[in-house]
Design a protein around this motif. Structure first.
Motif, PDB file in Angstrom:
ATOM      1  N   LEU A 168       0.919  -1.334  -0.223  1.00  0.00           N
ATOM      2  CA  LEU A 168      -0.019   0.076   0.107  1.00  0.00           C
ATOM      3  C   LEU A 168       0.877   1.216   0.019  1.00  0.00           C
ATOM      4  O   LEU A 168       0.612   2.346  -0.529  1.00  0.00           O
ATOM      5  CB  LEU A 168      -0.960  -0.067   1.089  1.00  0.00           C
ATOM      6  N   GLU A 188       3.763   1.509  -1.349  1.00  0.00           N
ATOM      7  CA  GLU A 188       4.539   1.400  -2.731  1.00  0.00           C
ATOM      8  C   GLU A 188       3.501   1.917  -3.680  1.00  0.00           C
ATOM      9  O   GLU A 188       3.855   2.747  -4.618  1.00  0.00           O
ATOM     10  CB  GLU A 188       4.660   0.162  -2.959  1.00  0.00           C
ATOM     11  N   ALA A 189       2.156   1.274  -3.332  1.00  0.00           N
ATOM     12  CA  ALA A 189       1.146   1.909  -4.325  1.00  0.00           C
ATOM     13  C   ALA A 189       0.941   3.231  -4.357  1.00  0.00           C
ATOM     14  O   ALA A 189       0.765   4.030  -5.247  1.00  0.00           O
ATOM     15  CB  ALA A 189      -0.117   1.305  -4.040  1.00  0.00           C
ATOM     16  N   SER A 190       0.853   3.855  -3.050  1.00  0.00           N
ATOM     17  CA  SER A 190       0.776   5.272  -2.776  1.00  0.00           C
ATOM     18  C   SER A 190       1.846   6.139  -3.450  1.00  0.00           C
ATOM     19  O   SER A 190       1.648   7.078  -4.178  1.00  0.00           O
ATOM     20  CB  SER A 190       0.789   5.729  -1.281  1.00  0.00           C
ATOM     21  N   ALA A 191       3.311   5.822  -3.222  1.00  0.00           N
ATOM     22  CA  ALA A 191       4.211   6.448  -3.882  1.00  0.00           C
ATOM     23  C   ALA A 191       4.208   6.257  -5.495  1.00  0.00           C
ATOM     24  O   ALA A 191       4.294   7.246  -6.114  1.00  0.00           O
ATOM     25  CB  ALA A 191       5.744   5.572  -3.439  1.00  0.00           C
ATOM     26  N   ASP A 192       3.716   5.014  -5.989  1.00  0.00           N
ATOM     27  CA  ASP A 192       3.486   4.729  -7.267  1.00  0.00           C
ATOM     28  C   ASP A 192       2.475   5.804  -7.924  1.00  0.00           C
ATOM     29  O   ASP A 192       2.784   6.232  -9.034  1.00  0.00           O
ATOM     30  CB  ASP A 192       3.065   3.437  -7.696  1.00  0.00           C
ATOM     31  N   LEU A 193       1.525   6.339  -7.189  1.00  0.00           N
ATOM     32  CA  LEU A 193       0.540   6.969  -7.704  1.00  0.00           C
ATOM     33  C   LEU A 193       0.828   8.578  -7.438  1.00  0.00           C
ATOM     34  O   LEU A 193      -0.040   9.455  -7.673  1.00  0.00           O
ATOM     35  CB  LEU A 193      -0.833   6.937  -6.991  1.00  0.00           C
ATOM     36  N   GLY A 194       2.009   8.713  -7.114  1.00  0.00           N
ATOM     37  CA  GLY A 194       2.494   9.903  -6.889  1.00  0.00           C
ATOM     38  C   GLY A 194       2.806  10.743  -5.361  1.00  0.00           C
ATOM     39  O   GLY A 194       3.257  12.102  -5.641  1.00  0.00           O
ATOM     40  N   ALA A 195       2.464  10.133  -4.626  1.00  0.00           N
ATOM     41  CA  ALA A 195       2.604  10.668  -3.179  1.00  0.00           C
ATOM     42  C   ALA A 195       3.845  10.592  -2.774  1.00  0.00           C
ATOM     43  O   ALA A 195       4.487   9.508  -2.734  1.00  0.00           O
ATOM     44  CB  ALA A 195       1.411   9.826  -2.297  1.00  0.00           C
ATOM     45  N   ASP A 196       4.324  11.701  -2.260  1.00  0.00           N
ATOM     46  CA  ASP A 196       5.400  11.776  -1.652  1.00  0.00           C
ATOM     47  C   ASP A 196       5.411  11.186  -0.101  1.00  0.00           C
ATOM     48  O   ASP A 196       4.273  10.945   0.271  1.00  0.00           O
ATOM     49  CB  ASP A 196       6.225  13.169  -1.467  1.00  0.00           C
ATOM     50  N   GLN A 255       2.945  12.929   1.952  1.00  0.00           N
ATOM     51  CA  GLN A 255       1.522  12.615   1.679  1.00  0.00           C
ATOM     52  C   GLN A 255       1.111  11.178   1.971  1.00  0.00           C
ATOM     53  O   GLN A 255       0.144  10.997   2.318  1.00  0.00           O
ATOM     54  CB  GLN A 255       1.193  12.951   0.182  1.00  0.00           C
ATOM     55  N   THR A 256       1.930  10.166   1.796  1.00  0.00           N
ATOM     56  CA  THR A 256       1.566   8.764   1.975  1.00  0.00           C
ATOM     57  C   THR A 256       1.436   8.814   3.443  1.00  0.00           C
ATOM     58  O   THR A 256       0.377   7.985   3.746  1.00  0.00           O
ATOM     59  CB  THR A 256       2.853   7.886   1.725  1.00  0.00           C
TER      60      THR A 256
END
Lengths: 337, 313
Positions: B214, B216-224, B227-228
Motif C-alpha cells: 500500500l 508502494e502503491a501510494s508512492a507509485d500514484l505520485g504521493a511523496d 502525503q503517504t
C-alpha cells in the motif's frame, strides 16, 4: 524513435544474489511487452526498477529518454498494477481511483468525473461508493487498472495481475487488457510466469532466466524458434531431442526442439508421409485433457510427448505406436543450456 | 484379521459428554462463558453500579454521615471551582501525556512493524516489555531520584554548562517548580515513561497489518512520503493510536501514585478520590469524582467512532 524504456547494462544485487545481471533492453513506445520467466528469474525486479521501487546497483535506465535512476517512484510518470492489487482499504472504490489525481491537486469535481470515466472504461460504472473489501477478485483487478490508467501514465506496469483470478476470468481479462492496450496506445510492460498469457497478449516477449534475458522476440519467434533448451522447455513444454536422436531422425546433429502438437500418432508400421520423420516406441502415460490427449511415448530411451486430437483413437498404455512429424517442425537450437 | 468398526458406540461418561458438546456447540460456548459472565456481571458491573449509586447520595455536613437519599447535590459540589480545577488539571495532563506518547511511540512502532526482523524484533519486544515487568513503585522512585535537584539531570546540565537552560525551564509559570521532581514537567515525564508501552504495542499491531505494497502503491500514484503518511499510513494506524490513547488517557486520568510522588502538591482526580474516601470519609463525592473519567472515556470513544477511527477494523 526514443524507446519507452531503456536498460543499459543494468545490475541489481540482493546480497550475493544477482537478481538482475547486466541487462540491456529496449521497450518501444506503444508495445505490449511481456517479461516471462520462472520465479526468481529477475523479471519482477526488472519491473520494480522501472517503477522506481528498486534502484540499480550498476547501469543506466531511461524512461522516454530521461534518466530514471535515482528518481523515487512518485517522480516517475509510470503506474503499476500490483499483483494483489494493493487497493486502499480505508477508501471507497471512487476514492481509490481518484487517489493519484487528488495527490496532484486536481479539483474534487474534475477528479470525480475522471474517476467515473476510468471506472466506465473497466466496466465498473456505478461502483464508486463501494469498499474494496466488497468486491470480487476480478472487480478489484479492474479497480487497480482504473486507478493506474486514470493518471495517463507513459508506461503501465503490470505485475502478474491475473495470477489470482480463476481460469475463465483470466481469459476474459486477457482479451480485455489487450483491447484496452490497443485502444489507448500506452506502453504496457507485463510480468508473468504463465507462458500462455505472455504469448496470447504481448507483441514482444522476453524470456528471463537467472537475471538475464535469454531470448526476446515476437510470440511466434520464441515459440517456433527457441534458441536454447531453457526457452524450448519454458515456453510451452517442448520435446528436446539430443543431437544423436535428432540426426538419426531427419534433423541436424544439434540439440533440437520439437513441439508436442507437431507430432502425429499412427499404428505401428504405418506408412510415413512425404517429408516426415518417424520414430517407433511404446505408449506410456496417457492423459485425457478435453480437446487433446497427451501421450508419452518411450522411444530409443527418450521420452517423447505428443498432444494429439482426442479423437485420435484408443491407444492404451503399453501399445506399440509409430510417431511421425514434419522434418521442418524440428528446430535446431544454438545453445545447449 | 480383525477389522475396525466403521462406527464406535463405546466410551465412558467423559467421552459421551464430549460427544454431546460436539453436537451442541452453543452449549459448550455457554458453559465456557458462564463463569466469566458471572464474574463480570455480578462482581464488576454490580460494584460499578453501587459506586454510581453512591454518587447520587450526599454527605451530611453536620454529622459527617452519608444520607441515603437520591440527590444531585454531590454533583453540584463537584462543579465547584476547586474541584473543577482538579478535573481540568487532570484532563490537560492526560491529554498532554497521550499526545506525547503517540508522537514518541509512532516512529518506534513503525520501525518495529516494518523493518525489525529476527533478533531485532525480539530485542524490540524485550525493550518495550521489560519496564512493565519491574515494579511500578520502584520505577517512580527511580524517576524521583533522576529528576531531583541532586539528581543526574541537574548534574548533567551542570557538566554541559546548561544549568541556565534547566533553570529557565523550571522558571516557566505553572509547569515549572523548585526542581523537576516537584513540577508538572516531572509528573508529565514519568507518566509518559510508564505508559508508553501501552501506546507502542497497539500502534505496532495496527501497522503490522498494513501491507507494505500500500505504501508502494501510494508512492507509485505520485504521493511523496509526507502525503503517504497523511493519506495512507496515519488513517490505517488510527485504530491502533486510538486503542493506545485509551490506555494512556484513562491510566493517567485515574492514577494517584505518580502525582503523589513526583509533582507539586496540587491534586489530580485519583488523589482527590483517594483523599475523599479515606481521611475525609466523603464517599459520595469520591464516587462522583470517579464518574468523571468514565464519562470522559465514554465521550472520547463515541467521538472516535463518529470520526471513523474504527472503520477499517
Amino acid at each position: 524513435m526514443t524507446p519507452a524504456v531503456r536498460f543499459q547494462n543494468v545490475s541489481r544485487r540482493f546480497g550475493t544474489v544477482r537478481a538482475v545481471d547486466n541487462l540491456t533492453l529496449d521497450i518501444a513506445e506503444g508495445e505490449f511487452f511481456a517479461m516471462l520467466g520462472p520465479s526468481g528469474s529477475g523479471k519482477t525486479t526488472c519491473l520494480r526498477l522501472i517503477a522506481g521501487f528498486e534502484q540499480p546497483d550498476e547501469g543506466h535506465i531511461e524512461i522516454f529518454g530521461e534518466t530514471a535512476e535515482g528518481l523515487p517512484p512518485y517522480k516517475r510518470n509510470v503506474n503499476t498494477v500490483f499483483q494483489d492489487y494493493a487497493l486502499f482499504p480505508h477508501m471507497s472504490v471512487g476514492e481509490n481511483v481518484a487517489y493519484g489525481l487528488m495527490i496532484k491537486g486536481v479539483s474534487r469535481a474534475d477528479r470525480e468525473s475522471q474517476a467515473k470515466d476510468a471506472l466506465a472504461m473497466v466496466k465498473l460504472s456505478g461502483f464508486e461508493a463501494r469498499r474494496a473489501a466488497q468486491l470480487s477478485g476480478g472487480q478489484r483487478q479492474r479497480v487497480a487498472l482504473a486507478r493506474a490508467l486514470v493518471n495517463n501514465p507513459k508506461v503501465l506496469l503490470l505485475d502478474e495481475p491475473l495470477g489470482a483470478l480463476d481460469l475463465k476470468l483470466r481469459e476474459q481479462m486477457q482479451e480485455e487488457l489487450k483491447a484496452l492496450q490497443q485502444s489507448l496506445g500506452i506502453t504496457f510492460v507485463f510480468v508473468t510466469h504463465d507462458q500462455g498469457e505472455a504469448l496470447s497478449m504481448a507483441n514482444r516477449v522476453a524470456i528471463f532466466n537467472e537475471g538475464r534475458i535469454v531470448q526476446a522476440g515476437s510470440p511466434e519467434d520464441v515459440y517456433e524458434r527457441p534458441r536454447s533448451r531453457f526457452v524450448a522447455d519454458f515456453v510451452g513444454s517442448s520435446n528436446v531431442l539430443a543431437p544423436d536422436f535428432a540426426s538419426r531422425h531427419g534433423g541436424t546433429r544439434c540439440w533440437t526442439s520439437l513441439r508436442p502438437e507437431k507430432i502425429a500418432l499412427a499404428a505401428p508400421a504405418a506408412p510415413v508421409p512425404e517429408g516426415h520423420a518417424s520414430a517407433d516406441g511404446t505408449a506410456d502415460l496417457i492423459s485425457y485433457q478435453g480437446p487433446v490427449t497427451r501421450i508419452t511415448v518411450m522411444s530409443e530411451g527418450l521420452r517423447l510427448v505428443a498432444t494429439v486430437p482426442a479423437t485420435a483413437g484408443s491407444v492404451k498404455q503399453g501399445d506399440r505406436v509409430r510417431l511421425h512429424w514434419p522434418r521442418r517442425a524440428m528446430f535446431a537450437m544454438e545453445d545447449s543450456a | 484379521m480383525s477389522v475396525a468398526a466403521a462406527v464406535e458406540r463405546t466410551g465412558g461418561f467423559i467421552e459421551r459428554l464430549s460427544d454431546v458438546l460436539f453436537r451442541r456447540p452453543r452449549m459448550l460456548t455457554l458453559l465456557l462463558l458462564l463463569p466469566p459472565l458471572i464474574w463480570i456481571g455480578v462482581v464488576y458491573v454490580g460494584s460499578l453500579f453501587a459506586l454510581l449509586l453512591q454518587s447520587f447520595y450526599k454527605l451530611d455536613d453536620f454529622s459527617g454521615l452519608v444520607v441515603h437519599e437520591l440527590t444531585l447535590s454531590t454533583y453540584a459540589e463537584l462543579i465547584e471551582e476547586a474541584h473543577l480545577q482538579v478535573i481540568l488539571r487532570t484532563i490537560v495532563m492526560s491529554t498532554m501525556v497521550t499526545l506525547a506518547c503517540a508522537i514518541i511511540a509512532f516512529p518506534i512502532a513503525y520501525y518495529a512493524a516494518r523493518y525489525a526482523r529476527g533478533w531485532m524484533k525480539a530485542a524490540f519486544y524485550l525493550a518495550v516489555m521489560t519496564p512493565l515487568w519491574s515494579s511500578y513503585l520502584v520505577k517512580i522512585y527511580a524517576w524521583k531520584l533522576i529528576l531531583a535537584k541532586e539528581g543526574i539531570i541537574t548534574w548533567m546540565a551542570e557538566s554541559l554548562y546548561l544549568s541556565w537552560l534547566l533553570e529557565a525551564i523550571l522558571a516557566l509559570p505553572v509547569v515549572g517548580g523548585p526542581s523537576l521532581s516537584f513540577s508538572y514537567i516531572g509528573t508529565f515525564l514519568v507518566f509518559v515513561y510508564i505508559w508508553i508501552p501501552y501506546m507502542i504495542l497497539p500502534i505496532q499491531a495496527a501497522l503490522e497489518r498494513v501491507p507494505g505494497n500500500l505504501i508502494e502503491a501510494s508512492a507509485d500514484l505520485g504521493a511523496d512520503p509526507g502525503q503517504t503518511f497523511r493519506t495512507v499510513l496515519l488513517p490505517l494506524a488510527l485504530p491502533g493510536i486510538v486503542a493506545g490513547s485509551i490506555f494512556t488517557f484513562s491510566l493517567t486520568l485515574g492514577d494517584y501514585i505518580v502525582p503523589q510522588i513526583v509533582g507539586n502538591s496540587r491534586l489530580m482526580i485519583g488523589q482527590a478520590v483517594y483523599t475523599l474516601q479515606g481521611t475525609a470519609g466523603n464517599i459520595p463525592l469520591a464516587a462522583a469524582f470517579t464518574v468523571v473519567p468514565m464519562a470522559i472515556m465514554g465521550l472520547y470513544l463515541f467521538m472516535a467512532k463518529r470520526m471513523g477511527a474504527f472503520d477499517v477494523l
